[in-house]
Design a protein around this motif. Structure first.
Motif, PDB file in Angstrom:
ATOM      1  N   LEU A 182       4.483  -0.120   9.982  1.00 49.00           N
ATOM      2  CA  LEU A 182       5.469   0.765  10.675  1.00 49.00           C
ATOM      3  C   LEU A 182       6.817  -0.134  10.392  1.00 49.00           C
ATOM      4  O   LEU A 182       7.875   0.548  10.087  1.00 49.00           O
ATOM      5  CB  LEU A 182       5.328   0.862  11.820  1.00 49.00           C
ATOM      6  N   VAL A 183       6.833  -1.404  10.450  1.00 54.43           N
ATOM      7  CA  VAL A 183       7.886  -2.383  10.328  1.00 54.43           C
ATOM      8  C   VAL A 183       8.524  -2.072   8.782  1.00 54.43           C
ATOM      9  O   VAL A 183       9.718  -1.931   8.668  1.00 54.43           O
ATOM     10  CB  VAL A 183       7.802  -3.843  10.557  1.00 54.43           C
ATOM     11  N   ARG A 184       7.570  -2.176   7.573  1.00 54.77           N
ATOM     12  CA  ARG A 184       7.917  -1.979   6.487  1.00 54.77           C
ATOM     13  C   ARG A 184       8.080  -0.871   5.998  1.00 54.77           C
ATOM     14  O   ARG A 184       9.323  -0.649   5.296  1.00 54.77           O
ATOM     15  CB  ARG A 184       6.702  -2.557   5.508  1.00 54.77           C
ATOM     16  N   SER A 185       7.840  -0.040   6.363  1.00 60.21           N
ATOM     17  CA  SER A 185       8.085   1.416   6.123  1.00 60.21           C
ATOM     18  C   SER A 185       9.521   1.712   6.798  1.00 60.21           C
ATOM     19  O   SER A 185      10.404   2.519   6.224  1.00 60.21           O
ATOM     20  CB  SER A 185       7.089   2.549   6.467  1.00 60.21           C
ATOM     21  N   THR A 186       9.611   1.481   7.978  1.00 55.10           N
ATOM     22  CA  THR A 186      10.959   1.668   8.581  1.00 55.10           C
ATOM     23  C   THR A 186      12.277   1.122   7.633  1.00 55.10           C
ATOM     24  O   THR A 186      13.387   1.499   7.629  1.00 55.10           O
ATOM     25  CB  THR A 186      11.200   1.120   9.994  1.00 55.10           C
ATOM     26  N   LEU A 187      12.068  -0.260   7.529  1.00 48.57           N
ATOM     27  CA  LEU A 187      13.042  -1.046   6.526  1.00 48.57           C
ATOM     28  C   LEU A 187      13.266  -0.465   5.359  1.00 48.57           C
ATOM     29  O   LEU A 187      14.426  -0.246   4.681  1.00 48.57           O
ATOM     30  CB  LEU A 187      12.433  -2.442   6.564  1.00 48.57           C
ATOM     31  N   ALA A 188      12.042   0.035   4.626  1.00 51.98           N
ATOM     32  CA  ALA A 188      12.131   0.697   3.426  1.00 51.98           C
ATOM     33  C   ALA A 188      13.133   1.967   3.527  1.00 51.98           C
ATOM     34  O   ALA A 188      13.681   2.327   2.438  1.00 51.98           O
ATOM     35  CB  ALA A 188      10.791   0.926   2.852  1.00 51.98           C
ATOM     36  N   ASP A 189      12.748   2.801   4.411  1.00 51.81           N
ATOM     37  CA  ASP A 189      13.706   4.186   4.604  1.00 51.81           C
ATOM     38  C   ASP A 189      15.269   3.671   4.715  1.00 51.81           C
ATOM     39  O   ASP A 189      15.863   4.565   4.454  1.00 51.81           O
ATOM     40  CB  ASP A 189      12.924   4.617   5.935  1.00 51.81           C
ATOM     41  N   ALA A 190      15.304   2.532   5.259  1.00 53.14           N
ATOM     42  CA  ALA A 190      16.808   2.079   5.637  1.00 53.14           C
ATOM     43  C   ALA A 190      17.184   1.693   4.395  1.00 53.14           C
ATOM     44  O   ALA A 190      18.364   0.875   4.452  1.00 53.14           O
ATOM     45  CB  ALA A 190      16.949   1.305   6.890  1.00 53.14           C
ATOM     46  N   GLY A 191      16.651   1.205   3.265  1.00 56.36           N
ATOM     47  CA  GLY A 191      17.237   0.667   2.225  1.00 56.36           C
ATOM     48  C   GLY A 191      17.017  -0.850   2.500  1.00 56.36           C
ATOM     49  O   GLY A 191      17.862  -1.793   1.233  1.00 56.36           O
ATOM     50  N   MET A 192      16.070  -1.501   3.109  1.00 56.45           N
ATOM     51  CA  MET A 192      15.876  -2.828   3.193  1.00 56.45           C
ATOM     52  C   MET A 192      14.450  -3.257   2.529  1.00 56.45           C
ATOM     53  O   MET A 192      13.616  -2.382   2.586  1.00 56.45           O
ATOM     54  CB  MET A 192      15.908  -3.240   4.570  1.00 56.45           C
TER      55      MET A 192
END
Length: 226
Positions: free
Chosen positions: A194-204
């Motif tokens: 969840l951490v990685r997918s949330t960051l990826a969705d935010a361009g991080m």
């Protein structure tokens, strides 16, 4: 979860008895073995975060946000490194303690403090730090707050979360048997995915992650880059 009520409870705790307890943990007071392990873990986490930050190239006039600044330990580390720092916290007493610490350290000109929730943050900063704040929120509000912090970040995001693990769950159960004066607030474990997918969705993108474990202190420290 009623998020408004949950935040009100956190604000009341960290602006009252929690302020006294965490000021002692973050300071030099004599502590019980449980709280001493939390202090040691937190100190280690801040040292690693500082090392990562030192290895990251920053512009000369870099700005930083310390969201959930507590008593200002990392705010001062940022200011000493030349950042213009905005330090925010949900609890007014924590914000006041950070302002006082900056003044005593001779860094008041580099530090701006204000009482604010993560969702209220709109400005953008070169560096955004948020330590041991997101650990208090379950998956859905965690993801929303992490996305908001990412939106405020121009370059480097540093944060901690409580990783989902059998060991950590067991420690939380054991902690429930200790006297209330020795307990932390409720910690919410979050899956790494969840951490990685949330960051990826935010361009991080995650560029560093390290588990910090000491007694009753267990977090994963993350550095993400845009």
């Amino acid at each position: 979860m009623d998020l408004v009520r949950h935040k009100a409870q956190l604000r009341q705790y960290f602006n009252g008895v929690g302020f006294e307890r965490w000021s002692a943990i973050y300071g030099q007071a004599e502590l019980s073995p449980i709280r001493r392990s939390i202090r040691q873990g937190h100190t280690t986490m801040l040292a690693v975060a500082s090392q990562w930050l030192d290895a990251t190239a920053m512009p000369a006039d870099a700005t930083a946000l310390d969201a959930g600044c507590g008593t200002g330990l990392f705010t001062l580390e940022l200011a000493r490194r030349g950042f213009q720092v905005t330090a925010t916290d949900l609890a007014p007493q924590m914000v006041a303690a950070t302002a006082e610490a900056a003044t005593q350290a001779g860094l008041a000109q580099r530090v701006t403090t204000r009482v604010a929730d993560v969702e209220e943050l709109q400005e953008r900063y070169d560096v955004v730090a948020c330590f041991d704040v997101l650990i208090h929120y379950p998956a859905q509000p965690f993801a929303l707050m992490l996305a908001q912090l990412s939106n405020c970040c121009e370059q480097t995001l540093l944060f901690t979360y409580a990783p989902h693990s059998t060991l950590l769950a067991a420690l939380h159960r054991v902690g429930g048997f200790f006297p209330r004066s020795q307990r932390r607030t409720t910690i919410q474990m979050i899956p790494d995915a969840l951490v990685r997918s949330t960051l990826a969705d935010a361009g991080m993108k995650v560029c560093r992650a390290q588990r910090i474990s000491c007694g009753f202190y267990h977090v994963t420290l993350v550095q993400a880059q845009r």
